[in-house]
Write a protein that holds these residues in place. Structure first.
Motif, PDB file in Angstrom:
ATOM      1  N   LEU A   1       0.822  -1.044   0.169  1.00  0.00           N
ATOM      2  CA  LEU A   1      -0.149  -0.082   0.116  1.00  0.00           C
ATOM      3  C   LEU A   1       0.826   1.262   0.171  1.00  0.00           C
ATOM      4  N   PHE A   2       1.988   1.160   0.582  1.00  0.00           N
ATOM      5  CA  PHE A   2       2.968   2.483   0.690  1.00  0.00           C
ATOM      6  C   PHE A   2       3.451   2.708  -0.693  1.00  0.00           C
ATOM      7  N   SER A   3       3.995   1.477  -1.283  1.00  0.00           N
ATOM      8  CA  SER A   3       4.311   1.666  -2.646  1.00  0.00           C
ATOM      9  C   SER A   3       3.286   2.164  -3.719  1.00  0.00           C
ATOM     10  N   ILE A   4       2.196   1.866  -3.330  1.00  0.00           N
ATOM     11  CA  ILE A   4       1.172   2.217  -4.270  1.00  0.00           C
ATOM     12  C   ILE A   4       0.930   3.882  -4.157  1.00  0.00           C
ATOM     13  N   SER A   5       0.783   4.014  -2.698  1.00  0.00           N
ATOM     14  CA  SER A   5       0.602   5.532  -2.506  1.00  0.00           C
ATOM     15  C   SER A   5       1.675   6.418  -3.072  1.00  0.00           C
ATOM     16  N   ALA A   6       2.859   5.962  -3.064  1.00  0.00           N
ATOM     17  CA  ALA A   6       4.233   6.687  -3.424  1.00  0.00           C
ATOM     18  C   ALA A   6       4.056   6.898  -5.045  1.00  0.00           C
ATOM     19  N   PHE A   7       3.796   5.615  -5.627  1.00  0.00           N
ATOM     20  CA  PHE A   7       3.414   5.613  -7.058  1.00  0.00           C
ATOM     21  C   PHE A   7       2.352   6.775  -7.574  1.00  0.00           C
ATOM     22  N   ALA A   8       1.216   6.734  -6.666  1.00  0.00           N
ATOM     23  CA  ALA A   8       0.369   7.576  -7.194  1.00  0.00           C
ATOM     24  C   ALA A   8       0.657   9.118  -7.205  1.00  0.00           C
ATOM     25  N   GLN A   9       1.734   9.452  -6.523  1.00  0.00           N
ATOM     26  CA  GLN A   9       2.096  10.923  -6.523  1.00  0.00           C
ATOM     27  C   GLN A   9       2.733  11.273  -7.784  1.00  0.00           C
ATOM     28  N   VAL A  10       3.293  10.469  -8.471  1.00  0.00           N
ATOM     29  CA  VAL A  10       3.939  10.915  -9.671  1.00  0.00           C
ATOM     30  C   VAL A  10       3.102  10.938 -10.979  1.00  0.00           C
ATOM     31  N   LEU A  11       3.099  12.156 -11.375  1.00  0.00           N
ATOM     32  CA  LEU A  11       1.981  12.500 -12.322  1.00  0.00           C
ATOM     33  C   LEU A  11       2.516  11.815 -13.720  1.00  0.00           C
ATOM     34  N   PRO A  12       1.553  11.598 -14.515  1.00  0.00           N
ATOM     35  CA  PRO A  12       1.942  11.146 -15.954  1.00  0.00           C
ATOM     36  C   PRO A  12       3.057  11.845 -16.824  1.00  0.00           C
ATOM     37  N   THR A  13       3.868  11.427 -17.425  1.00  0.00           N
ATOM     38  CA  THR A  13       4.895  12.202 -18.131  1.00  0.00           C
ATOM     39  C   THR A  13       4.425  13.334 -19.037  1.00  0.00           C
ATOM     40  N   GLU A  14       3.222  13.211 -19.631  1.00  0.00           N
ATOM     41  CA  GLU A  14       2.855  14.356 -20.352  1.00  0.00           C
ATOM     42  C   GLU A  14       2.192  15.451 -19.407  1.00  0.00           C
TER      43      GLU A  14
END
Length: 185
Positions: free
Chosen positions: A11-24
């Motif tokens: 869950l922590f890795s998912i929340s960290a991942f969710a913070q990064v916006l799509p490249t575009e």
């Protein structure tokens, strides 16, 4: 207990991942710091899924832009002239080594004085858009003029009226003109 720790780690890795916006989106927001006419073909540095700084777009316009760092509070994007890249890259490297602001300043100052750190020969601009959020971000111009002083430029050491230029860090490798237009109401 082991399953709980694995689930929490996931869950922590998912929340960290969710913070990064799509490249575009990172590219679009990063270039918002530049005047519209200069946005096309800027080199863009942004963040991958692991939160690491990576090149998102090659450029050839002479500008380098940094996307908003998902690991920092608020919103901040900046674009600067390519002649500032050695200075900026060295700062990023030292910050990655967990050096304090003063340590970064002192190391770059010593390296610039020795000629090890290449500083721009001409005034070089950084455009910044920052605030507590994108919607509340304010624009700032910074013109780096290494080694300049108040006496050599005629600029004051602090803002005289809102939005007026002034010189910060005079007489150092990091001397620069600050221009911060008043915030929109």
């Amino acid at each position: 207990m082991k399953r709980l720790l694995v689930c929490l780690g996931f869950l922590f890795s998912i929340s960290a991942f969710a913070q990064v916006l799509p490249t575009e989106q990172q590219i679009k927001e990063a270039t918002m710091a530049l005047p519209e006419a200069d946005r096309l073909n800027a080199k863009i540095w942004g963040y991958n899924a692991d939160g690491e700084l990576v090149e998102l777009q090659k450029g050839g316009s002479g500008y380098i832009c940094l996307a908003d760092d998902p690991n920092k509070k608020g919103f901040s994007v900046s674009c600067y002239h390519q002649d500032l890249e050695p200075f900026m890259a060295r700062g990023r490297q030292l910050q990655k080594e967990n050096k304090s602001f003063k340590e970064v300043f002192d190391i770059r100052e010593a390296e610039a004085k020795k000629g090890k750190l290449k500083m721009p020969k001409n005034p070089s601009t950084l455009h910044m858009l920052s605030g507590e959020s994108l919607e509340k971000a304010n624009y700032r111009y910074v013109v780096y003029i290494p080694w300049a002083t108040a006496a050599s430029t005629g600029l004051p050491l602090k803002e005289v009226v809102p939005g007026a230029p002034w010189i910060m860090d005079p007489g150092t490798h990091r001397a620069h003109i600050m221009i911060s237009p008043p915030a929109k109401k």
